[in-house]
Structures are given as structure tokens and as C-alpha cells.
Design an enzyme around this catalytic site. Sequence first.
Site, PDB file in Angstrom:
ATOM      1  N   ASP A  80       4.543  -6.079 -32.208  1.00  0.00           N
ATOM      2  CA  ASP A  80       3.669  -5.905 -30.958  1.00  0.00           C
ATOM      3  C   ASP A  80       2.123  -5.189 -31.369  1.00  0.00           C
ATOM      4  O   ASP A  80       1.145  -5.600 -30.797  1.00  0.00           O
ATOM      5  CB  ASP A  80       4.080  -5.052 -29.963  1.00  0.00           C
ATOM      6  CG  ASP A  80       5.162  -5.912 -29.386  1.00  0.00           C
ATOM      7  OD1 ASP A  80       6.395  -5.650 -29.752  1.00  0.00           O
ATOM      8  OD2 ASP A  80       5.034  -6.577 -28.316  1.00  0.00           O
TER       9      ASP A  80
ATOM     10  N   ARG B 237      -0.340  -4.220 -20.024  1.00  0.00           N
ATOM     11  CA  ARG B 237       0.500  -3.491 -20.647  1.00  0.00           C
ATOM     12  C   ARG B 237      -0.131  -3.116 -21.991  1.00  0.00           C
ATOM     13  O   ARG B 237      -1.084  -3.685 -22.507  1.00  0.00           O
ATOM     14  CB  ARG B 237       1.827  -4.638 -21.098  1.00  0.00           C
ATOM     15  CG  ARG B 237       2.721  -5.265 -20.016  1.00  0.00           C
ATOM     16  CD  ARG B 237       3.634  -5.953 -20.745  1.00  0.00           C
ATOM     17  NE  ARG B 237       4.838  -5.113 -21.204  1.00  0.00           N
ATOM     18  CZ  ARG B 237       5.871  -5.498 -22.144  1.00  0.00           C
ATOM     19  NH1 ARG B 237       5.916  -6.992 -22.306  1.00  0.00           N
ATOM     20  NH2 ARG B 237       6.862  -4.767 -22.499  1.00  0.00           N
TER      21      ARG B 237
ATOM     22  N   GLY C  50       6.292 -10.532 -24.974  1.00  0.00           N
ATOM     23  CA  GLY C  50       6.143 -10.942 -26.335  1.00  0.00           C
ATOM     24  C   GLY C  50       4.707 -11.114 -26.486  1.00  0.00           C
ATOM     25  O   GLY C  50       3.762 -11.663 -25.933  1.00  0.00           O
ATOM     26  N   ALA C  51       4.276 -10.434 -27.701  1.00  0.00           N
ATOM     27  CA  ALA C  51       2.670 -10.117 -27.880  1.00  0.00           C
ATOM     28  C   ALA C  51       1.915 -11.392 -27.998  1.00  0.00           C
ATOM     29  O   ALA C  51       0.987 -11.289 -27.127  1.00  0.00           O
ATOM     30  CB  ALA C  51       2.691  -9.202 -29.436  1.00  0.00           C
TER      31      ALA C  51
ATOM     32  N   LYS D  90       9.850  -3.908 -30.587  1.00  0.00           N
ATOM     33  CA  LYS D  90      10.943  -3.503 -29.480  1.00  0.00           C
ATOM     34  C   LYS D  90      11.788  -2.544 -29.814  1.00  0.00           C
ATOM     35  O   LYS D  90      12.131  -2.279 -30.892  1.00  0.00           O
ATOM     36  CB  LYS D  90      11.772  -5.044 -29.252  1.00  0.00           C
ATOM     37  CG  LYS D  90      12.893  -4.512 -28.097  1.00  0.00           C
ATOM     38  CD  LYS D  90      12.118  -4.158 -26.885  1.00  0.00           C
ATOM     39  CE  LYS D  90      11.031  -4.882 -26.181  1.00  0.00           C
ATOM     40  NZ  LYS D  90      10.536  -4.291 -25.113  1.00  0.00           N
TER      41      LYS D  90
ATOM     42  N   GLN E 255      16.580  -9.006 -24.358  1.00  0.00           N
ATOM     43  CA  GLN E 255      15.599 -10.194 -24.733  1.00  0.00           C
ATOM     44  C   GLN E 255      16.366 -11.056 -25.951  1.00  0.00           C
ATOM     45  O   GLN E 255      16.282 -12.327 -25.870  1.00  0.00           O
ATOM     46  CB  GLN E 255      14.602  -9.813 -25.425  1.00  0.00           C
ATOM     47  CG  GLN E 255      13.243  -9.335 -24.660  1.00  0.00           C
ATOM     48  CD  GLN E 255      13.335  -7.848 -24.604  1.00  0.00           C
ATOM     49  OE1 GLN E 255      14.432  -7.119 -24.631  1.00  0.00           O
ATOM     50  NE2 GLN E 255      12.144  -7.388 -24.199  1.00  0.00           N
TER      51      GLN E 255
END
Length: 345
Positions: A236, A88, A46-47, A247, A195
Site C-alpha cells: 500500500d 483512506r 486495494g492501493a 495488509k 480479502q
Amino acid sequence: MFKTIEWIDKGVRMIDQRVLPTREVYKTFKGYKEVAGAIKDMVIRGAPAIGVAGAMGIALGASKIDPKDFKSFNREFRKIVKHVAGARPTAVNLAWAARRMEAVFEKNRDLPTEEIKALLIAEARKMHDEDVLINKKLGTNGARLLKKNSTVLTHCNAGALATAGYGTALGVIRAAVEKGKNIHVLADETRPFLQGARLTAWELKKDNIDVTLIADNMAGHLMKEGLVDAVVVGADRIASNGDAANKIGTYTVAVLAKEHKIPFYVAAPTSTIDMEIKTGAEIPIEERGAREITHISGVRLAPTGIKIKNPVFDVTPAKYITAIITEKGVVKKPYRAGIKALFKK
Ligand code: MRU
């Protein structure tokens, strides 16, 4: 209530999101490489959450440097920042957090190293606390957009687990429920990492928020049947023109929402907006391993040796987005001007 991430004495503690909802396990990471590994392996995801984890990882790494002079402290610090920030690629919050930590380092470079270390730890902890407050503000701003009785579809997990607490998309839903609105949530399961099924369903259920889990391919049908009033998702990275990476599968939901004239909202803190990029075409899309597609909970679903593609994010063009909800206000089209104005507030 669970804690997604917290700074503890000389370590960073996280709930292991890979094993939820069947097991609630907390893990403590004692070095920056371990924290970066936890981000990569999706112990935390999660950002905003990986932004906070990145900052804590950098603070942890810096606190363990035993420098002989400032030059070596500086060299080691930059190495740590590069390693953590590269964990990431898609969520800009990680780079944003790293830049903030570098700014603290720069501003205080004339202080004794022990003081710089303490300031870095304080900054990471501040970012954690700020994130919860930002999500609450964003939630209040977004809650106004939801009707008193509505069914809201969400994709992935943009909840307390994806942030330091409260959530972005789920923050909007939580704030609406707190205001007495009657909200029913449809949670897309969100293949391949699930998720939605594992995390969104778990945290909403824990909070007694009315949630129904659906497979991803059911959204269109339910929209056509008139069973969805609004869509709220997180992001994100948002480009300066409003294109939003989220996502994988979000783009599909956005196109479906437009076809069915359902409002499609993106909820994200301003730290998720990347003013350095003009459009979503510049957003790097992470590709993850084949095993996320071929296996579920260690059980193989697909033939051995099958070719796999696994891009884990997509970009929703701004034209599909009804509004972007931030802690500084709600932005509507034209996005370029509206987003620019947010940073003047
Ligand atoms: O791969 P993940 O689980 O890190 O992806 C997370 C998402 O796409 C979320 O929807 C996004 O980060 C918003 S979180 C508040």
C-alpha cells in the site's frame, strides 16, 4: 471477465467487493462524495484500484461544477480533491492520483473550464489503462523469480480486484502461469475483512489458477513442513528505504519466511513508492471499526461491549524483503539506492 472499475457516461461503475464471492453486483456512483464513500466503505479497495477510483471521483466531481468564474471553479476543484484524497490514509496511490489530477488542472488552467473538465476525465481514464499495462510489465519482471514448479503463498488480495486489472502480486503469479510455469497458490484468508478468502480465492478460481485457501495461522506450519517455495504480496505504501506497508498480517508472514529461508517478494507499481518518507515508521496505519472484528457477514462472533483493536495494515521492515518487484525492474538490497535509481529510468 469482471471489471473492477470503469468510467461510464457521467459515472463510475465498480464491482461491489463487499459482497463477493456470493454475489456479483455492480454499482454506479454519480458524484465525488459517493465515490469517496465507496472507497471508505471498501466497495473498492486495494492501493492501485483506489488510486484509479480517486482520479475518477475527482474527474466526476469536476465535471459537475457549474462555475461562475475560474476562481470559483478552482476553489470547488480543490475542495473535491481534498475530500477524495482523504478517503483512506495508508495507500499512497490515492494521494499520488490526486496530485496527478491537480497537475492536469494546473497545466491547463488557462483553458475554458469545459476543456479542463474533459482533460481531467481523459487523465483518469488514462490512469486506468496505464495501471493494467504497468501490472503486466511488473508481472513479467516478477515471474522470472518464481521456479518452474512452485507453491506461492500470498496474503490479502493484490489481484485484478485490487487494481484496474491483472493485479500486482497476482499479476506476478498470472504472468508465471502464462509462461507455462506450474504454480500452486496458497491464499491466506486474511482476517478480518477476508480479502484472501473472498477475493483472491474467487478471482484465481475464475482464472483456473490452482489455489488452496488456508487460515492465516497456518502459514508457519506449512512453511516448516517445506510446503511453501516463495511468498508474493502487494503493498500500500513503500518508504524510500524499502519498508513496505501492506495488509495486517503481512509482517508476520515476512518474519516466518525469513526464519524458514523462503524468499519474500513485494510486488507494487512505482506509484506505491513514497519518496517523501524515509522509513516505514512515517506511514499512517488506518484503524477501522470494531464491527469488522466482532462480526462476519452480519453475524456476531464476540461478546457485546468487548474492547477491540483493528489496525488494518502493518509495516514489513526492508530487511525481511528479498526483492521489490516493480514495472521498472526488480530492486534488491540495498533498497535506498535501488529505489532511487528506479525514478531515474
Ligand atoms: O484494505 P485493503 O483491502 O484496501 O488492503 C489492500 C492491501 O493491503 C493489498 O495487499 C495492497 O493494496 C496491494 S493491492 C495491489
